[in-house]
Design an enzyme around this catalytic site. Structure first.
Site, PDB file in Angstrom:
ATOM      1  N   ASP A 165     -52.370  -1.913  13.960  1.00 45.66           N
ATOM      2  CA  ASP A 165     -53.107  -2.637  12.460  1.00 45.66           C
ATOM      3  C   ASP A 165     -53.735  -1.432  11.379  1.00 45.66           C
ATOM      4  O   ASP A 165     -53.205  -0.770   9.973  1.00 45.66           O
ATOM      5  CB  ASP A 165     -54.378  -2.856  12.953  1.00 45.66           C
ATOM      6  CG  ASP A 165     -54.078  -3.893  13.349  1.00 45.66           C
ATOM      7  OD1 ASP A 165     -53.524  -4.369  14.016  1.00 45.66           O
ATOM      8  OD2 ASP A 165     -56.011  -4.503  13.554  1.00 45.66           O
ATOM      9  N   GLU A 395     -57.988  -0.304  26.081  1.00 44.52           N
ATOM     10  CA  GLU A 395     -57.282  -0.836  25.552  1.00 44.52           C
ATOM     11  C   GLU A 395     -56.549   0.699  24.740  1.00 44.52           C
ATOM     12  O   GLU A 395     -55.054  -0.276  24.615  1.00 44.52           O
ATOM     13  CB  GLU A 395     -58.312  -1.732  23.756  1.00 44.52           C
ATOM     14  CG  GLU A 395     -57.592  -1.527  23.021  1.00 44.52           C
ATOM     15  CD  GLU A 395     -58.392  -1.903  22.147  1.00 44.52           C
ATOM     16  OE1 GLU A 395     -60.149  -2.318  21.465  1.00 44.52           O
ATOM     17  OE2 GLU A 395     -58.149  -2.769  21.034  1.00 44.52           O
TER      18      GLU A 395
HETATM   19  C1  DGY Z   1     -58.637  -6.679  14.823  1.00 45.56           C
HETATM   20  O1  DGY Z   1     -59.691  -7.419  14.134  1.00 45.56           O
HETATM   21  O2  DGY Z   1     -58.985  -5.420  15.289  1.00 45.56           O
HETATM   22  C2  DGY Z   1     -57.342  -6.742  15.354  1.00 45.56           C
HETATM   23  O3  DGY Z   1     -56.502  -6.279  15.593  1.00 45.56           O
HETATM   24  C3  DGY Z   1     -56.897  -8.000  14.250  1.00 45.56           C
HETATM   25  O4  DGY Z   1     -55.576  -8.610  14.653  1.00 45.56           O
END
Ligand code: DGY
Length: 424
Positions: A165, A395
């Site tokens: 992201d 994560e």
């Molecule tokens: C988030 O909302 O951070 C997700 O990674 C989007 O896919």
């Protein structure tokens, strides 16, 4: 009981706890739906102790496929108020409510892995025969809707589509995207420390793109022409390439041929010819490309190693990447950082700007294996194991301290540990 057995059982419990009825949420609260590449990777864990459940995971993901073949990045099977932006913001009211973009298409690679791993061969063959037509449509969608000019390199329209992201690779391309002016409340910050998440300014631009897709009725042609954000994501392109090769080998195994398969073969050849456009001679590394300015996004991220997958990189490029990876493995105590520690944009704890991700390490190691660099793949596995054994099921992990960041009891971390790192 051995330490590995204890960790294996702990991983299994995490997958069971995150099972929301046939699909696995990445982690509770922060991500309460089915995410595309998370879910596919999670099946690698399930297959080691519950094969029917592994197939179910993939069926649920495919149940959200759009008529044009796209498999969305999030499927909102059930309501939840712990995540933003939810289905109302995306506005994609399909048979399963979803987002309107996809995610790195690792799915066919995972189906191939399940084909190799499954012990119930009858169930396996039945499921694969059902799944294959959906996978073919999904891959054809990538190569047509996202590469209408047949360049060999598919386009991405949103940083979330890359799965990486807030990678600094997207900073320049995203800066051109306007910021929304409407008020909204982020939910991620009620679960996770803000220092480990993207900034508001980035969210404002992510949401502009979500609105843009909706206002253009999700029309592929219009979005291809007019999207203010359009990249060749080197990681997505490489993952797609390897997954198409895996899909073609499954088609061969199950005697599926014809025009669609020929078209996929042609796409693979075209990508092989075109990947050099993402190689920088000066720094001997692969980068994504901003398609609006036609320039490489020149910041070194772990995505640059992924063209090793499926032998996409040339022999000479493999040699450069082999030297480069040893430098990365030595550069931070815990490897492989998502951004090289010497880049000014490096932040060891913030989402995709520095931390280590287990599933990306697995993909990079797989790439080195694909190129015959077995010792390097082993070294990556060893470095990943050290991190995981000390800091467990987060994560992602701070590349300087190893400390767990983001969500805990995380499904893909558990799956990669079960599948790749532990000996039960
Ligand atoms: C988030 O909302 O951070 C997700 O990674 C989007 O896919």
């Amino acid at each position: 009981m051995s330490e590995d057995k204890l960790l294996f059982d702990a991983g299994k419990e995490i997958l069971k706890k995150n099972d929301f009825g046939g699909y696995t949420v990445p982690t509770q609260g922060l991500y309460p739906f089915q995410w595309n590449w998370d879910s596919a990777i999670t099946a690698l864990g399930w297959v080691k102790f519950d094969e029917p459940r592994a197939w179910k995971e993939l069926e649920m993901l495919i149940s959200g496929q759009w008529e044009d073949g796209m498999i969305p990045h999030i499927l909102f099977h059930k309501d939840s108020d712990t995540y933003f932006p939810g289905p109302d913001v995306w506005g994609a009211d399909k048979k399963v409510k979803s987002t309107s973009i996809s995610q790195p298409p690792v799915l066919s690679t995972i189906v191939k892995k399940l084909f190799e791993e499954a012990t119930d061969k009858a169930l396996r063959d039945q499921k694969i025969v059902e799944i294959l037509p959906h996978l073919i449509r999904y891959h054809l969608w990538w190569y047509s809707a996202r590469d209408p000019e047949k360049t060999g390199l598919v386009a991405s329209y949103h940083p979330w589509e890359s799965g990486m992201d807030n990678s600094p690779a997207w900073d320049w391309a995203l800066e051109r995207v306007p910021q929304v002016t409407w008020e909204y409340e982020r939910r991620d910050l009620s679960h996770i420390d803000a220092a480990e998440r993207p900034h508001k300014e980035q969210y404002d631009r992510y949401l502009y793109l979500v609105d843009f897709f909706k206002h253009n009725d999700f029309d592929s042609e219009v979005i291809y022409r007019n999207s203010p954000y359009k990249t060749n994501d080197v990681s997505l392109i490489a993952i797609l390439h390897r997954a198409t090769l895996d899909l073609l080998s499954l088609c061969n195994e199950f005697n599926i041929g014809g025009e669609d398969v020929e078209s996929l073969n042609a796409s693979v050849e075209l990508t092989k010819k075109s990947i050099c456009k993402l190689w920088c001679e000066e720094t001997s590394f692969f980068y994504s490309r901003d398609l609006i300015t036609n320039s490489l996004c020149k910041v070194k991220t772990n995505a640059g190693f992924l063209p090793l997958l499926g032998g996409l990189a040339s022999k000479e490029q493999v040699e450069f990447l082999s030297i480069e990876i040893h430098e990365w493995l030595a550069a931070s105590q815990y490897a492989i950082s998502s951004t090289h520690p010497k880049e000014i944009s490096y932040e060891p704890q913030r989402y995709w700007r520095g931390p280590v991700w287990l599933h990306v390490n697995w993909l990079i190691a797989t790439g080195f294996e694909d190129c015959g660099e077995i010792q390097t793949a082993k070294k990556i596995k060893y470095k990943t194991e050290v991190l995981f054994r000390d800091f467990k099921f987060y994560e992602y992990f701070n590349a300087d301290t190893g400390e767990g960041c983001g969500g805990n009891d995380f499904s893909w971390t558990a799956a990669i540990a079960i599948y790749w790192l532990l000996k039960p």
